[in-house]
Structures are given as structure tokens and as C-alpha cells.
Motif scaffolding. Structure first.
Motif, mmCIF file in Angstrom:
data_model
loop_
_atom_site.group_PDB
_atom_site.id
_atom_site.type_symbol
_atom_site.label_atom_id
_atom_site.label_comp_id
_atom_site.label_asym_id
_atom_site.label_seq_id
_atom_site.Cartn_x
_atom_site.Cartn_y
_atom_site.Cartn_z
ATOM 1 N N ASP A 73 -7.819 4.952 3.159
ATOM 2 C CA ASP A 73 -8.969 4.189 3.614
ATOM 3 C C ASP A 73 -9.184 3.079 2.600
ATOM 4 O O ASP A 73 -9.528 3.348 1.447
ATOM 5 C CB ASP A 73 -10.203 5.098 3.708
ATOM 6 C CG ASP A 73 -11.402 4.404 4.318
ATOM 7 O OD1 ASP A 73 -11.229 3.347 4.960
ATOM 8 O OD2 ASP A 73 -12.520 4.925 4.145
ATOM 9 N N LYS A 74 -8.942 1.849 3.017
ATOM 10 C CA LYS A 74 -9.056 0.719 2.093
ATOM 11 C C LYS A 74 -10.529 0.356 1.922
ATOM 12 O O LYS A 74 -11.245 0.148 2.879
ATOM 13 C CB LYS A 74 -8.277 -0.474 2.632
ATOM 14 C CG LYS A 74 -8.196 -1.609 1.653
ATOM 15 C CD LYS A 74 -7.357 -2.749 2.181
ATOM 16 C CE LYS A 74 -7.339 -3.856 1.149
ATOM 17 N NZ LYS A 74 -7.288 -5.171 1.720
ATOM 18 N N GLN B 217 4.566 10.165 6.352
ATOM 19 C CA GLN B 217 4.065 8.959 7.002
ATOM 20 C C GLN B 217 2.740 8.607 6.372
ATOM 21 O O GLN B 217 1.986 9.497 5.957
ATOM 22 C CB GLN B 217 3.855 9.185 8.501
ATOM 23 C CG GLN B 217 4.989 8.719 9.334
ATOM 24 C CD GLN B 217 4.609 8.560 10.795
ATOM 25 O OE1 GLN B 217 3.472 8.740 11.197
ATOM 26 N NE2 GLN B 217 5.598 8.235 11.596
ATOM 27 N N ILE B 218 2.438 7.329 6.331
ATOM 28 C CA ILE B 218 1.174 6.857 5.784
ATOM 29 C C ILE B 218 0.404 6.191 6.915
ATOM 30 O O ILE B 218 0.927 5.305 7.596
ATOM 31 C CB ILE B 218 1.405 5.877 4.615
ATOM 32 C CG1 ILE B 218 2.143 6.600 3.497
ATOM 33 C CG2 ILE B 218 0.086 5.303 4.140
ATOM 34 C CD1 ILE B 218 2.613 5.715 2.382
ATOM 35 N N LYS B 219 -0.823 6.664 7.125
ATOM 36 C CA LYS B 219 -1.660 6.143 8.209
ATOM 37 C C LYS B 219 -3.064 5.878 7.681
ATOM 38 O O LYS B 219 -3.556 6.588 6.809
ATOM 39 C CB LYS B 219 -1.774 7.153 9.360
ATOM 40 C CG LYS B 219 -0.475 7.508 10.034
ATOM 41 C CD LYS B 219 -0.067 6.431 10.984
ATOM 42 C CE LYS B 219 1.151 6.855 11.797
ATOM 43 N NZ LYS B 219 1.714 5.741 12.531
ATOM 44 N N PHE C 52 0.845 -1.195 0.000
ATOM 45 C CA PHE C 52 0.000 0.000 0.000
ATOM 46 C C PHE C 52 0.881 1.246 0.000
ATOM 47 O O PHE C 52 0.655 2.176 -0.751
ATOM 48 C CB PHE C 52 -0.861 0.082 1.279
ATOM 49 C CG PHE C 52 -2.112 -0.731 1.258
ATOM 50 C CD1 PHE C 52 -2.870 -0.880 0.115
ATOM 51 C CD2 PHE C 52 -2.553 -1.330 2.416
ATOM 52 C CE1 PHE C 52 -4.029 -1.619 0.125
ATOM 53 C CE2 PHE C 52 -3.714 -2.072 2.438
ATOM 54 C CZ PHE C 52 -4.456 -2.216 1.293
ATOM 55 N N GLN C 53 1.880 1.220 0.874
ATOM 56 C CA GLN C 53 2.738 2.389 0.993
ATOM 57 C C GLN C 53 3.414 2.716 -0.334
ATOM 58 O O GLN C 53 3.424 3.871 -0.753
ATOM 59 C CB GLN C 53 3.790 2.166 2.080
ATOM 60 C CG GLN C 53 3.202 2.160 3.474
ATOM 61 C CD GLN C 53 4.257 1.946 4.544
ATOM 62 O OE1 GLN C 53 5.443 1.779 4.273
ATOM 63 N NE2 GLN C 53 3.817 1.957 5.784
ATOM 64 N N THR C 54 3.949 1.702 -0.973
ATOM 65 C CA THR C 54 4.607 1.919 -2.257
ATOM 66 C C THR C 54 3.633 2.486 -3.282
ATOM 67 O O THR C 54 3.933 3.458 -3.983
ATOM 68 C CB THR C 54 5.203 0.590 -2.785
ATOM 69 O OG1 THR C 54 6.127 0.101 -1.822
ATOM 70 C CG2 THR C 54 5.900 0.786 -4.107
#
Length: 196
Positions: free
Chosen positions: A181-182, A157-159, A119-121
Motif C-alpha cells: 500500500d503506497k 506475486q506483488i499486488k 517497487f517490486q525490487t
């Protein structure tokens, strides 16, 4: 220069606050239940940090009286919200099996960790492409500082969007945060372009 520490128990003792005894792990369970129930949120019990500033008394007895006049039902309301959630969660506690614990660990270690990193990538790459900037993932040293990646020279940052809602946040983050939000059909991403 002399340094010393006063324990929370000693502070309570010195302030003559009532002492409540709890069996081991009980306060941790009540905290968990309350984080779901929201029993001690400001809308239920008031904004404590502001109320204590308004209070001009000196003793715990005066505080209890002052608070109770302003929020006569708050303790009962908070207790009911937390108890209701405890009754709901108790069923979940009782339903847990060792196999479920193993599956939870596998889901975390295998699924969520792998997908979380992917997800981050995907998120970093998508934002960088929108902004026409280069990007890269953080190296292990940068990750240890709470950085997930870079867009241009800016760390981020990814949250999950749920991070914004969590009441028990205590960390300070000094880099821009990108929220996701997935959903079933993909990932909704929220960020401020001026951060990059």
C-alpha cells in the motif's frame, strides 16, 4: 466424443429468461459504474450463488417470485446505488479531454510502469533481508506465468492491497502474494513469513 457450446443468449432463450437489449458499450459502462457503486454486492442483493442453491423451483417466473419475497427491495436498492454513482461519474466522463487521456497514458507508461518495477525490487529485497534469504527478480518467461520474483526458491506475486478488495477478480494465483500500500511516506508491505 462430441463437443459443443451453448451461447449465453441461447441459455437465456432456453430458460425463458427475460431478454434485455442494450446499445453497444452500455453494459461495459454499467459494469464499470457498478464496480465503484457496489450495487450488486451480497449485502445489497444477497449471495446469489447460495440463494440459487436454496431455490427449489424450476421456472424463471418462480425464481423471480421466490427471490422477490426474500429481497423485496434489492433490485430497487441496487438500481439506486448504481444510478447515483453513474450521475457522479457522468461528470468525470464529461470532463475528460484528449490531453487528459494523453497524460493518463504517459503516467501509466512512464511513471507507473517504472515505479511499479522499482517497487517490486524494493519489496522483494526488503522481505528477503528480513528473512535472511537470497532473492531475485523474475525473468521474462517467469513473468509470463505471473511470477514477479523469488525469495529463496519460492516464487511470489506483488499486488496492491486494493487487489484484495476488487470484486471483479477472476484470476487464480497459485503463488504467495505480497501486498503493498503506497503512502506519502513510503510503502506498507503485508506478507506471510511462512510462505517463504
Amino acid at each position: 466424443m462430441k463437443k459443443f457450446k451453448i451461447s449465453n443468449d441461447k441459455i437465456a432463450e432456453l430458460s425463458n429468461a427475460p431478454l434485455y437489449e442494450f446499445p453497444k458499450y452500455v453494459t461495459q459502462v454499467i459494469n464499470l459504474v457498478n464496480s465503484n457503486a457496489g450495487g450488486t454486492r451480497p449485502k445489497v442483493v444477497g449471495q446469489m450463488s447460495e440463494l440459487i442453491k436454496e431455490f427449489d423451483g424450476k421456472t424463471i417466473t418462480e425464481w423471480i417470485e421466490w427471490y422477490s419475497e426474500r429481497y423485496p427491495n434489492a433490485v430497487d436498492n441496487a438500481t439506486e446505488k448504481i444510478w447515483d454513482m453513474y450521475e457522479t461519474m457522468k461528470g468525470a466522463f464529461n470532463a475528460i479531454t484528449k490531453d487528459m487521456v494523453e497524460n493518463w497514458v504517459k503516467d501509466l507508461v512512464y511513471g507507473k510502469t517504472f515505479c511499479g518495477l522499482k517497487f517490486q525490487t524494493a519489496i522483494i529485497s526488503a522481505i528477503a533481508n528480513q528473512l535472511g534469504k537470497k532473492w531475485r527478480e523474475a525473468n521474462p518467461e517467469e513473468e509470463a506465468k505471473g511470477i514477479d520474483g523469488f525469495i529463496g526458491e519460492k516464487p511470489l506475486q506483488i499486488k496492491s492491497t486494493t487487489y484484495k478488495l476488487e470484486a471483479r477478480l477472476s484470476e487464480t494465483i497459485n503463488v504467495p502474494i505480497v501486498y503493498y500500500d503506497k503512502k506519502k511516506d513510503g510503502i506498507n508491505i503485508e506478507y506471510n513469513p511462512i510462505d517463504f
